[in-house]
Design an enzyme around this catalytic site. Structure first.
Site, PDB file in Angstrom:
ATOM      1  CE  LYS A  71      60.993 144.884  61.690  1.00  0.00           C
ATOM      2  NZ  LYS A  71      62.155 144.211  61.197  1.00  0.00           N
ATOM      3  CB  CYS A 112      67.035 155.505  69.212  1.00  0.00           C
ATOM      4  SG  CYS A 112      65.426 156.648  68.668  1.00  0.00           S
ATOM      5  CG  MET A 113      66.527 159.625  66.523  1.00  0.00           C
ATOM      6  SD  MET A 113      66.280 161.414  66.430  1.00  0.00           S
ATOM      7  CE  MET A 113      65.744 161.927  67.885  1.00  0.00           C
ATOM      8  CG  MET A 151      69.795 152.335  67.355  1.00  0.00           C
ATOM      9  SD  MET A 151      69.282 153.782  67.860  1.00  0.00           S
ATOM     10  CE  MET A 151      68.145 153.738  66.501  1.00  0.00           C
ATOM     11  N   GLY A 198      65.262 154.553  63.818  1.00  0.00           N
ATOM     12  CA  GLY A 198      64.653 153.276  63.998  1.00  0.00           C
ATOM     13  C   GLY A 198      63.204 153.296  64.132  1.00  0.00           C
ATOM     14  CD  GLN A 199      60.769 154.932  68.237  1.00  0.00           C
ATOM     15  OE1 GLN A 199      59.691 155.655  68.264  1.00  0.00           O
ATOM     16  NE2 GLN A 199      60.852 153.973  69.261  1.00  0.00           N
TER      17      GLN A 199
HETATM   18  S1  SF4 Z   1      59.292 150.100  57.026  1.00  0.00           S
HETATM   19 FE1  SF4 Z   1      60.996 148.994  58.249  1.00  0.00          FE
HETATM   20  S2  SF4 Z   1      59.782 147.292  59.401  1.00  0.00           S
HETATM   21 FE2  SF4 Z   1      58.501 148.363  57.711  1.00  0.00          FE
HETATM   22  S3  SF4 Z   1      58.749 146.774  55.902  1.00  0.00           S
HETATM   23 FE3  SF4 Z   1      59.950 148.514  55.612  1.00  0.00          FE
HETATM   24  S4  SF4 Z   1      61.971 147.869  56.366  1.00  0.00           S
HETATM   25 FE4  SF4 Z   1      60.418 146.526  57.086  1.00  0.00          FE
END
Ligand code: SF4
Lengths: 90, 807
Positions: free
Chosen positions: B84, B168-169, B343, B380-381
């Protein structure tokens, strides 16, 4: 059955590199991309999780391999069709 | 398409690996846009996606992001990114970017000017400030969150501001607060480099935090031994690397943690010295409260008596010898043990309880406070920690760990913001689930929220039980939804006013990642069309309210609440977009916020230090020579500057005010909704490697979309066979709340045990949150997305399903 996109970081020992590439090419589980600098992209298609783990260990033991990074992974089944989204739009 | 699925996946895997190889070798991954001769200008930024907080190098050519590289100078990712991250630049260039404000008139969205949009919002607020709510996320930058919080809590005396991070947290927050008296992890990612044992409590970092996982797996490649224990309700890609996989029945993680504590005491292997010096024991009150009540060690021991390995096996399905194995590992002080979770433990109706228990196992066994010995939650964010937890953009929060219910905290903030005493309302506002429930309820039936302004998130897809908590707005004429975003989403579908937002390096920003690291970046390219930063939108609305005469927008001296001045002290009219970049608004807001972080010893670094660094982990303290030093390990004398000399460990915000942490007993309790005859499956939801959150950005990146084009139902082959489902067949997934149609993927990416289903939530066309439950943890108010009961049937059998519950 796990299919992974791997990124191998290779050292610059040319003899070790050619041995490593030959070893990888000799196995049907691997498909090699073009090498960019020290980095070699590889798709690995392992029969199951257990083999996948063993294959990782095997790659890591190759003479030119410094690191193995996993950049993508798919657990898939040969029989599974590519489902176009139009088929599931409801 | 003649390509078999397998061949397609092989080629995708090779393409993904090739793009990463190119990027690491310095070859442009967005090279098609590269014009020969024109120079690429490089700058640094944190990745826009997950809470890992990798740093990227962003290459800009002729006003466009054309290249992305992992930043070799960044300690978090040391040059590596996940698939990503390498494609993060492409999120700016989806074909359907929102480029001008749109107002719904007679059911149709029509373009309007920014002036009109700002006026519409200000007049809605002016008409009834108390029924206005703001809803943001851990994607807000720190200055954006701080501005929104100040507008709401000081400007409108209104606490109805909350953030997606609640979903989420927030159970991690209540876990830290009730254990240490202060939020956020004591350790950091360095623990991953030094631990001997890594325990994953229901998370799948191989897909969700892939760079951190690579950091661990790389250690093995270097010949280091690290024992990886994966505890989960389904096998994942992480399991492939695990030395031990422990599959537990959903909800039973509490029994496992209690089982470990039981054995530590029974075997006498708990750390008596650490416990005697640094811990107190705690149990729940009735009704439950965040800080519970004191219990003795004997009470604690007695409460754990029933949690024998055999009893835990009965509840969890994890063999008794594996519980013993865990207890033996924790009982060995020579080992360094790190626990990670995300999560799986947080989105849990017993989320606070299981967070407390995992901290408790580490404290009881003394696996705390040495490098490699740490209980650490992940987010997650990208700025769930920096913006939501530290700035305090939650209905009960105020900056720097303060809360509205505390009179002293309110007074400090009123003084800091130069507003009269009593301006900040003492009652917490509506938390996320309640806010949306009130918005979707007719005003005459108690729905006291009439207008919601959503920034940087997508509740129309990410809220649980969507029919009730989001779609309920549809037929309520007086409810008004404002959404600022970069692309059309499931949320903009119901919006009355849409505001086009600048994204990531189209504006200045500051994030705070999972390991207390504050990270800064500068604007590098212009946003498309009339898209503008969320922070500007907030300030422009605040100014309009000031011009309209709303008293709260003035400070005690009658001046505008948000005053920005140039070097000569002259006010800069930043609310006029032509002047927004005449001064660095980010720097001014951040420097206004920074002193507030000292109260809970979360001292963030000065803005100018952040410019130089790839993030700094707080507390960041100035040294005698004028340099600034970050802290890797909190509460440990060897690294934390706030620990008293000679104390070794000091929990200086201790709930019991004696510098001790709390070890809790919390019993296992069944889940809110368990499988039954009508709904015989456990349903779990989550993410996949290629897509981030609700997929609004990653689904627009062809390489990522190509690898994972749509959501699916992951199912055990035996269960599918029993129902006559073929692989790829479209079936119905139903709960009491909703039903959707999805293609079956036998085993899917994981190996779901019998009786379980998994569906990822990234696909806005296949909204699994129409099915999920929405029951919340009593302390954190975080919903459980990981378990509810559901059923599956063929399309032809839909009429046999029980009718949906009344919404
Ligand atoms: S911050 Fe998360 S989504 Fe972005 S490169 Fe690192 S592991 Fe991948």
């Amino acid at each position: 059955m796990p299919i992974s996109g791997l990124l191998l970081t290779l050292n610059d020992n040319t003899v070790a590199r050619s041995e490593t590439l030959a070893a990888l090419r000799a196995r049907s589980e691997f498909e090699l991309g073009d090498c960019f600098g020290s980095w070699l992209p590889v798709a690995m298609d392992a029969p199951d999780d257990e083999d996948s783990r063993q294959l990782h260990d095997w790659i890591a033991s190759l003479p030119a391999v410094e690191f193995v990074d996993v950049v993508s992974v798919h657990f898939d089944d040969d029989k599974s069709p590519v489902t176009e989204i139009s088929e599931v739009q409801l | 398409m003649n390509l078999t699925r397998r061949r397609f996946v092989q080629l995708s895997a090779l393409a993904a690996a090739t793009s990463v190889a190119k990027a690491r070798a310095g070859v442009n991954v967005l090279a098609e846009n590269d014009k020969p001769g024109a120079e690429i200008k490089w700058d640094k930024a944190p990745c826009r996606f997950c809470g890992t907080g990798c740093h990227v190098r962003v290459g800009v050519q002729e006003g466009k992001v054309v290249a992305i590289q992992g930043d070799q100078l960044a300690e978090v990712n040391k040059g590596l990114l996940c698939v990503k991250g390498y494609h993060v630049g492409a999120i700016l260039y989806g074909k359907d970017r929102l480029t001008q404000p749109l107002l719904r008139k007679n059911g149709k969205l029509e373009p309007i000017s920014w002036d009109e949009a700002v006026e519409v919002i200000a007049k809605r607020i002016q008409a009834n400030p108390k029924s206005f709510a703001m809803y943001g996320s851990g994607q807000w930058t720190i200055p954006e969150g701080y501005a929104a919080l100040k507008l709401m809590k000081a400007g409108l005396s209104n606490n109805h501001i909350d953030a997606n991070a609640r979903l989420c947290m927030s159970s991690a927050v209540t876990g830290y607060l009730s254990t240490y008296g202060v939020d956020e992890p004591a350790g950091c990612y360095d623990d991953l480099d030094q631990c001997d044992v890594l325990i994953l409590w229901g998370n799948n970092p191989a897909e969700m935090h892939p760079v951190l996982f690579s950091r661990v797996v790389d250690r093995r490649s270097r010949g280091e031994k690290i024992t990886l224990i994966d505890m989960g309700t389904r096998r994942t890609r992480t399991t492939e690397y695990a030395d031990h996989y422990m599959e537990f029945r959903p909800q039973s993680d509490l029994a496992i943690a209690n089982g470990i504590a039981h054995l530590l005491i029974k075997n006498g292997t708990y750390d008596k010295d650490f416990v005697a010096k640094h811990c107190n024991f705690r149990g729940d009150t009735d009704p439950v409260s965040l800080n519970g009540q004191a219990i003795s060690f004997d009470d604690f021991k007695k409460s754990l008596e029933t949690y024998t390995p055999e009893y835990v096996e009965k509840i969890s399905g994890v063999p008794a010898e594996k519980i013993r194995l865990l207890a033996d590992l924790f009982g060995d002080r020579k080992l360094r043990i790190t626990s990670l979770w995300c999560m799986g433990m947080n989105q849990h109706t017993r989320g606070t309880a299981i967070n407390r228990l995992v901290h408790g196992v580490h404290l009881l066994s003394g696996h705390f406070g040495r490098p490699g010995d740490a209980p650490t939650s992940l987010t997650g964010q990208p700025s769930a920690c920096g913006t939501v937890r530290e700035v305090g953009t939650l209905s009960h929060g105020l900056p720097g760990g303060r809360v509205v219910a505390n009179a002293e905290h309110r007074a400090e903030m009123e003084k800091h913001w130069n507003v009269e005493a009593g301006r900040i309302h003492p009652t917490p506002g509506h938390h996320t689930v309640l806010m949306w429930e009130k918005f979707c309820t007719p005003t005459e039936q108690g729905g006291d929220i009439d207008t919601v302004w959503v920034q940087v998130t997508n509740p129309g897809q990410s809220l649980p039980n969507l029919h009730k908590l989001f779609r309920g707005k549809k037929n309520l004429e007086n409810k008004f939804l404002i959404v600022s975003d970069v692309y059309p989403t499931a949320t903009t579908e119901l919006a009355d006013l849409i505001l086009p937002a600048a994204l990531w390096v189209e504006k200045n920003g500051i994030y705070g990642n999972s390991e207390r690291r504050t990270q800064q970046w500068f604007k590098m390219v212009n946003p498309p069309g009339q898209a503008r930063p969320d922070c500007w939108m907030t300030l422009a609305v605040a100014r309009k309210l000031y011009d309209l005469g709303l008293p709260g927008l003035r400070d005690k001296d009658g001046k505008f609440l948000f005053r920005f001045t140039d070097d000569s002290g002259k006010e800069v009219p930043v609310w006029d977009f032509a002047h927004y970049y005449d001064t660095n608004v980010d720097r001014a807001l951040y420097e206004d916020y920074r002193p507030l972080t000292a109260l809970k010893h979360k001292n963030v670094a000065p803005y100018d230090e952040l410019i130089k660094a790839r993030g700094l982990r707080w507390p960041v303290v100035e040294q005698k020579d004028g340099s600034w030093r970050e802290t890797k390990f909190r509460f440990s004398e060897f690294d934390d500057p706030f620990v008293k000399k000679g104390a070794e460990f000091q929990f200086y915000h201790s709930v019991t005010k004696d510098d001790r942490a709390l070890i809790w007993f919390c019993p296992y309790e069944p889940a809110e909704e368990e499988p039954d005859k009508e709904y015989p499956f456990w349903l779990c939801t989550g993410r996949v490697l290629e897509h981030w959150h609700t997929g609004t950005m990653t689904m627009r990146v062809p390489q990522l979309n190509g690898s994972m084009p749509h959501a699916y139902l992951e199912m055990n082959p035996e269960d599918a066979r029993e129902r006559g489902f073929a692989n790829g067949e479209i079936v119905i997934v139903a709960s009491r709340r909703g039903r959707i149609k999805l293609p079956v993927w036998l085993n899917g990416r994981a190996r779901p045990p019998r009786g379980t289903l998994f569906v990822p939530f990234f696909d806005e066309r296949l909204l699994i949150n129409e099915v999920t439950l929405g029951a919340v943890d009593p302390h954190s108010k975080e919903p459980d997305y990981k378990k509810c009961s559901a059923t599956v049937c063929k399309l032809s059998e839909e009429d046999k399903l029980a009718p949906l519950a009344k919404r």
